[in-house]
Design a protein around this motif. Structure first.
Motif, PDB file in Angstrom:
ATOM      1  N   VAL A  57     -27.426 -15.785  26.380  1.00  0.00           N
ATOM      2  CA  VAL A  57     -26.945 -16.458  27.588  1.00  0.00           C
ATOM      3  C   VAL A  57     -27.171 -15.494  28.743  1.00  0.00           C
ATOM      4  CG1 VAL A  57     -24.961 -17.522  28.699  1.00  0.00           C
ATOM      5  CG2 VAL A  57     -25.220 -17.687  26.218  1.00  0.00           C
ATOM      6  N   GLU A  58     -27.969 -15.899  29.716  1.00  0.00           N
ATOM      7  CA  GLU A  58     -28.432 -14.977  30.739  1.00  0.00           C
ATOM      8  C   GLU A  58     -27.279 -14.282  31.466  1.00  0.00           C
ATOM      9  OE1 GLU A  58     -31.509 -14.843  34.551  1.00  0.00           O
ATOM     10  OE2 GLU A  58     -31.072 -16.735  33.521  1.00  0.00           O
ATOM     11  N   GLY A  59     -26.269 -15.034  31.874  1.00  0.00           N
ATOM     12  CA  GLY A  59     -25.168 -14.432  32.621  1.00  0.00           C
ATOM     13  C   GLY A  59     -24.439 -13.368  31.817  1.00  0.00           C
ATOM     14  N   ARG A  60     -24.228 -13.620  30.546  1.00  0.00           N
ATOM     15  CA  ARG A  60     -23.534 -12.649  29.712  1.00  0.00           C
ATOM     16  C   ARG A  60     -24.406 -11.442  29.385  1.00  0.00           C
ATOM     17  NH1 ARG A  60     -18.293 -13.068  30.503  1.00  0.00           N
ATOM     18  NH2 ARG A  60     -17.565 -15.221  30.268  1.00  0.00           N
ATOM     19  N   VAL A  61     -25.699 -11.680  29.220  1.00  0.00           N
ATOM     20  CA  VAL A  61     -26.606 -10.540  28.998  1.00  0.00           C
ATOM     21  C   VAL A  61     -26.605  -9.627  30.208  1.00  0.00           C
ATOM     22  CG1 VAL A  61     -29.010  -9.891  28.630  1.00  0.00           C
ATOM     23  CG2 VAL A  61     -28.041 -11.801  27.344  1.00  0.00           C
ATOM     24  N   VAL A  62     -26.626 -10.200  31.398  1.00  0.00           N
ATOM     25  CA  VAL A  62     -26.552  -9.396  32.629  1.00  0.00           C
ATOM     26  C   VAL A  62     -25.254  -8.592  32.654  1.00  0.00           C
ATOM     27  CG1 VAL A  62     -26.387  -9.506  35.143  1.00  0.00           C
ATOM     28  CG2 VAL A  62     -28.049 -10.939  33.939  1.00  0.00           C
ATOM     29  N   GLN A  63     -24.157  -9.222  32.249  1.00  0.00           N
ATOM     30  CA  GLN A  63     -22.863  -8.525  32.266  1.00  0.00           C
ATOM     31  C   GLN A  63     -22.868  -7.332  31.313  1.00  0.00           C
ATOM     32  OE1 GLN A  63     -19.608 -11.057  31.158  1.00  0.00           O
ATOM     33  NE2 GLN A  63     -18.045  -9.544  31.643  1.00  0.00           N
ATOM     34  N   VAL A  64     -23.513  -7.464  30.143  1.00  0.00           N
ATOM     35  CA  VAL A  64     -23.559  -6.351  29.183  1.00  0.00           C
ATOM     36  C   VAL A  64     -24.242  -5.138  29.805  1.00  0.00           C
ATOM     37  CG1 VAL A  64     -24.584  -5.566  27.014  1.00  0.00           C
ATOM     38  CG2 VAL A  64     -23.444  -7.788  27.125  1.00  0.00           C
ATOM     39  N   PHE A  65     -25.433  -5.351  30.369  1.00  0.00           N
ATOM     40  CA  PHE A  65     -26.182  -4.207  30.892  1.00  0.00           C
ATOM     41  C   PHE A  65     -25.561  -3.680  32.194  1.00  0.00           C
ATOM     42  CE2 PHE A  65     -29.503  -6.403  28.332  1.00  0.00           C
ATOM     43  CZ  PHE A  65     -29.627  -5.419  27.370  1.00  0.00           C
ATOM     44  N   ARG A  66     -24.904  -4.528  32.967  1.00  0.00           N
ATOM     45  CA  ARG A  66     -24.195  -4.039  34.156  1.00  0.00           C
ATOM     46  C   ARG A  66     -23.021  -3.153  33.740  1.00  0.00           C
ATOM     47  NH1 ARG A  66     -23.150  -8.633  36.541  1.00  0.00           N
ATOM     48  NH2 ARG A  66     -20.991  -8.775  35.817  1.00  0.00           N
ATOM     49  N   ASN A  67     -22.290  -3.527  32.691  1.00  0.00           N
ATOM     50  CA  ASN A  67     -21.186  -2.698  32.204  1.00  0.00           C
ATOM     51  C   ASN A  67     -21.695  -1.360  31.669  1.00  0.00           C
ATOM     52  OD1 ASN A  67     -19.349  -4.674  32.829  1.00  0.00           O
ATOM     53  ND2 ASN A  67     -19.128  -5.433  30.735  1.00  0.00           N
ATOM     54  N   LEU A  68     -22.805  -1.414  30.902  1.00  0.00           N
ATOM     55  CA  LEU A  68     -23.331  -0.170  30.333  1.00  0.00           C
ATOM     56  C   LEU A  68     -23.844   0.757  31.430  1.00  0.00           C
ATOM     57  CD1 LEU A  68     -25.207  -1.472  27.146  1.00  0.00           C
ATOM     58  CD2 LEU A  68     -22.951  -0.405  27.302  1.00  0.00           C
ATOM     59  N   LEU A  69     -24.541   0.169  32.431  1.00  0.00           N
ATOM     60  CA  LEU A  69     -25.021   1.003  33.529  1.00  0.00           C
ATOM     61  C   LEU A  69     -23.851   1.574  34.339  1.00  0.00           C
ATOM     62  CD1 LEU A  69     -28.132  -0.896  34.960  1.00  0.00           C
ATOM     63  CD2 LEU A  69     -28.063   1.412  33.996  1.00  0.00           C
ATOM     64  N   GLY A  70     -22.848   0.763  34.612  1.00  0.00           N
ATOM     65  CA  GLY A  70     -21.685   1.262  35.354  1.00  0.00           C
ATOM     66  C   GLY A  70     -20.969   2.359  34.594  1.00  0.00           C
ATOM     67  N   ASN A  71     -20.851   2.197  33.286  1.00  0.00           N
ATOM     68  CA  ASN A  71     -20.204   3.226  32.467  1.00  0.00           C
ATOM     69  C   ASN A  71     -21.014   4.510  32.483  1.00  0.00           C
ATOM     70  OD1 ASN A  71     -18.092   3.813  30.210  1.00  0.00           O
ATOM     71  ND2 ASN A  71     -20.061   4.425  29.331  1.00  0.00           N
ATOM     72  N   ALA A  72     -22.363   4.401  32.329  1.00  0.00           N
ATOM     73  CA  ALA A  72     -23.216   5.602  32.320  1.00  0.00           C
ATOM     74  C   ALA A  72     -23.205   6.298  33.678  1.00  0.00           C
ATOM     75  CB  ALA A  72     -24.634   5.206  31.930  1.00  0.00           C
ATOM     76  N   LEU A  73     -23.226   5.531  34.774  1.00  0.00           N
ATOM     77  CA  LEU A  73     -23.235   6.132  36.100  1.00  0.00           C
ATOM     78  C   LEU A  73     -21.913   6.845  36.393  1.00  0.00           C
ATOM     79  CD1 LEU A  73     -25.004   3.277  38.076  1.00  0.00           C
ATOM     80  CD2 LEU A  73     -25.923   5.561  37.626  1.00  0.00           C
ATOM     81  N   GLY A 111     -14.460  -2.874  29.653  1.00  0.00           N
ATOM     82  CA  GLY A 111     -15.897  -3.103  29.862  1.00  0.00           C
ATOM     83  C   GLY A 111     -16.690  -3.016  28.572  1.00  0.00           C
ATOM     84  N   LEU A 112     -16.511  -1.911  27.828  1.00  0.00           N
ATOM     85  CA  LEU A 112     -17.259  -1.768  26.576  1.00  0.00           C
ATOM     86  C   LEU A 112     -16.792  -2.773  25.527  1.00  0.00           C
ATOM     87  CD1 LEU A 112     -17.545   2.124  26.285  1.00  0.00           C
ATOM     88  CD2 LEU A 112     -19.263   0.488  27.082  1.00  0.00           C
ATOM     89  N   SER A 113     -15.511  -3.080  25.513  1.00  0.00           N
ATOM     90  CA  SER A 113     -15.010  -4.075  24.564  1.00  0.00           C
ATOM     91  C   SER A 113     -15.628  -5.441  24.829  1.00  0.00           C
ATOM     92  CB  SER A 113     -13.490  -4.161  24.660  1.00  0.00           C
ATOM     93  OG  SER A 113     -12.988  -5.191  23.846  1.00  0.00           O
ATOM     94  N   ILE A 114     -15.718  -5.822  26.100  1.00  0.00           N
ATOM     95  CA  ILE A 114     -16.346  -7.097  26.454  1.00  0.00           C
ATOM     96  C   ILE A 114     -17.826  -7.078  26.087  1.00  0.00           C
ATOM     97  CG2 ILE A 114     -16.970  -8.574  28.402  1.00  0.00           C
ATOM     98  CD1 ILE A 114     -14.341  -7.787  29.717  1.00  0.00           C
ATOM     99  N   SER A 115     -18.491  -5.941  26.308  1.00  0.00           N
ATOM    100  CA  SER A 115     -19.901  -5.840  25.960  1.00  0.00           C
ATOM    101  C   SER A 115     -20.111  -6.059  24.468  1.00  0.00           C
ATOM    102  CB  SER A 115     -20.450  -4.476  26.385  1.00  0.00           C
ATOM    103  OG  SER A 115     -20.367  -4.313  27.788  1.00  0.00           O
ATOM    104  N   ARG A 116     -19.259  -5.443  23.640  1.00  0.00           N
ATOM    105  CA  ARG A 116     -19.397  -5.653  22.187  1.00  0.00           C
ATOM    106  C   ARG A 116     -19.128  -7.119  21.827  1.00  0.00           C
ATOM    107  NH1 ARG A 116     -17.098  -1.858  17.425  1.00  0.00           N
ATOM    108  NH2 ARG A 116     -19.205  -1.029  17.684  1.00  0.00           N
ATOM    109  N   GLN A 117     -18.133  -7.743  22.441  1.00  0.00           N
ATOM    110  CA  GLN A 117     -17.868  -9.151  22.180  1.00  0.00           C
ATOM    111  C   GLN A 117     -19.099 -10.005  22.455  1.00  0.00           C
ATOM    112  OE1 GLN A 117     -13.857  -9.360  24.427  1.00  0.00           O
ATOM    113  NE2 GLN A 117     -13.847 -11.151  23.081  1.00  0.00           N
ATOM    114  N   ILE A 118     -19.740  -9.739  23.586  1.00  0.00           N
ATOM    115  CA  ILE A 118     -20.903 -10.544  23.969  1.00  0.00           C
ATOM    116  C   ILE A 118     -22.059 -10.306  23.012  1.00  0.00           C
ATOM    117  CG2 ILE A 118     -22.612 -10.931  25.771  1.00  0.00           C
ATOM    118  CD1 ILE A 118     -20.425 -10.228  27.811  1.00  0.00           C
ATOM    119  N   VAL A 119     -22.364  -9.040  22.734  1.00  0.00           N
ATOM    120  CA  VAL A 119     -23.516  -8.714  21.879  1.00  0.00           C
ATOM    121  C   VAL A 119     -23.319  -9.284  20.488  1.00  0.00           C
ATOM    122  CG1 VAL A 119     -24.795  -6.833  20.801  1.00  0.00           C
ATOM    123  CG2 VAL A 119     -24.160  -6.683  23.215  1.00  0.00           C
TER     124      VAL A 119
END
Length: 537
Positions: A422-438, A498-506
């Protein structure tokens, strides 16, 4: 279920038995052979009588009854089940093989031999067969309710109501018989005899001198049919017994386990059997029932796990909301007691920050609670993540607040990174990972994003140059409300979801996400790496 199994299993043998019991073709073949044999016999008798029992006067032949009677009896005598009659050209009965002259000149009539007695099994089979014939379309041999039936075995022969006994008053039938066009006559008498009658003209040269009528009881036909019916019904009875036994076996192996699974589902619904809700015997089976039982058990375990997770989530939410509320409450109480404007401003700033923190926390909590439900309703579609990663990298690099902020570098092909999601959720995963890394990257640091297809999976890694993750926390960081804050960051900037939501989506998209540390050749930690694997489209 048992009734349906019995019906489905018993239907094929029942249809087979019904089709085999309906033996018209076989009966017709037997009767055709019987008629042809009797017709040949009648022709032989007619030829013998026309040679040995005639008188020639003025080139005309006529029957001699005194010679014809004993000759007909001698001819028919070897066939005990046959009766022969001889008629002259006028239709008068001249001789009858069953009529003889007794002592004192008395006329004695000898009936056909009585029907052979049937055994108990044959009588039972015949009774069953006769009852079945009432329900089935019947051929000419099944019409036992109509004893006077003419059977036309030759479709080109004329069909008429001809009786075995001829007489002068039946002139048309007599003419047809003298010309040899009589249709064989087959009937079943009231006592169960199957009789076949044929008539053949007796000729001397081209002149007809009489008619030979032969009637035979076709006992062999009935005997063969009863043998076949007995075999068919016996096989049907055996097949029916086996079918019933197999049906009960199938019911015990299919229907009963299904009922046990249904009862297990009821126990789950009522909250019983939190563990091992499904009987272990069903779970251990290697067939489809076992697969269903294991899936049901896994579903129950997943459901209980989801319930437990929701309970923990509710407790964590209450705990996380209590902290800023406690801070706000303490600041308000303090604000009422002090009059220093600077201290009041500082307390109001604390209240504002806590309000922002609660707003962010509530938004993340709402988002987390919607992820599973949203992914269960939305159908996954092909999503190209290459332009998504490129857009996120360009957006960050274009909106950096200062030159010392970390930069994002992208190493990925321009195509070939299409996944199902799902495009919106995929965007959210990588936005969370980038925000966490930054957030964990130092000044002038670099965050590297790499994407590549690996067989049936598309792999994306996000690497930073931060302090890394404690080895014993590589899994804990994906738990709800877990937050490993960067040094110097103000408290409350991260909700820990953020990471918890990312794992849920993935995982909802049937993928995997994991974390590891980047190390140099000496084993020193150089930063953290997050790896996302999603199924390729």
């Amino acid at each position: 279920m048992l009734r349906r199994i019995l019906l489905l299993n018993a239907l094929p043998p029942a249809l087979l038995a019904a089709s085999l019991l309906y033996l018209d073709q076989y009966q017709n073949g037997l009767m055709a052979a019987e008629v042809e044999a009797l017709r040949t016999q009648a022709r032989i008798y007619a030829a013998g009588i026309s040679e040995a029992a005639v008188r020639i006067e003025n080139d005309r032949a006529s029957l001699v009854p005194e010679l014809a009677r004993p000759l007909l009896r001698r001819l028919v005598e070897p066939s005990p089940n046959t009766q022969g009659k001889l008629f002259d050209n006028t239709g008068l009965l001249v001789a009858d093989s069953r009529v003889r002259e007794g002592s004192g000149g008395a006329i004695v009539s000898e009936p056909l031999p009585p029907p052979e007695p049937r055994g108990a099994l044959s009588a039972t089979v015949s009774g069953i067969y006769d009852r079945l014939l009432v329900l089935l379309p019947r051929g000419f041999l099944g019409q036992q309710g109509r004893p006077d039936v003419v059977v036309d075995l030759n479709p080109n022969a004329p069909s008429f109501d001809w009786q075995p006994d001829l007489g002068p008053e039946r002139r048309e039938e007599l003419r047809i018989a003298l010309e040899g066009g009589v249709t064989p006559y087959i009937r079943r008498t009231s006592d169960g005899r199957l009789l076949v009658s044929v008539a053949e003209p007796a000729r001397r040269g081209a002149q007809s001198i009489g008619i030979v009528l032969l009637t035979r009881e076709a006992r062999e036909v009935d005997q063969r049919l009863i043998e076949i019916r007995t075999s068919v019904l016996t096989l049907f009875a055996i097949a029916l017994v086996l079918t019933v036994a197999l049906s009960f076996f199938l019911a015990r192996t299919i229907a009963t386990p299904m009922l046990e699974l249904a009862r297990a589902a009821v126990r789950m619904r009522e909250g019983e059997g939190r563990a091992n809700s499904v009987p272990s015997g069903l779970v251990a089976r290697d067939d489809e029932i076992g697969v269903l039982a294991r899936d049901l058990q896994n579903s129950a375990s997943a459901l209980w796990g989801r319930i437990d997770a929701n309970e923990r989530f509710a407790a964590d939410v209450a705990h996380e909301l209590r902290n800023p509320l406690t801070s706000v409450r303490s600041a308000i109480e303090t604000l009422r007691r002090i009059e220093n404007p600077d201290q009041q401003k500082r307390l109001l700033a604390i209240i504002a920050e806590d309000a922002v923190r609660m707003d962010r926390l509530i938004a993340d909590i709402s988002d987390s609670s919607r992820v599973d439900a949203e992914l269960s309703r939305i159908i996954s579609q092909p999503v190209d993540i290459a332009p998504i990663l490129s857009a996120l990298a360009e957006l960050h690099n274009a909106t950096r607040k200062s030159d010392t902020d970390p930069v994002v570098e992208l190493e990925a092909p321009e195509d070939g990174l299409v996944v199902r999601g799902v495009e919106g959720r995929v965007v959210q995963v990588f936005r969370n990972l980038l925000g966490n890394a930054l957030s964990f990257s130092p000044e002038n640091g670099k965050v590297t994003v790499r994407g590549r297809p690996t067989g049936a999976v598309v792999e994306v890694t996000v690497e930073d140059e931060g302090p890394g993750i404690p080895d014993h926390k590589l899994e804990s960081i994906f738990e709800r409300f877990y937050s490993e804050r960067p040094t110097g960051e103000r408290f409350g900037q991260h909700s820990g979801l953020g990471l918890s939501i990312s794992r849920q989506i993935v995982e909802g998209l049937r993928g995997r996400i994991s974390a590891e540390n980047r190390r140099d050749a000496d084993g020193k930690v150089m930063g953290a790496r997050f790896v996302v694997r999603l199924p390729a489209a």
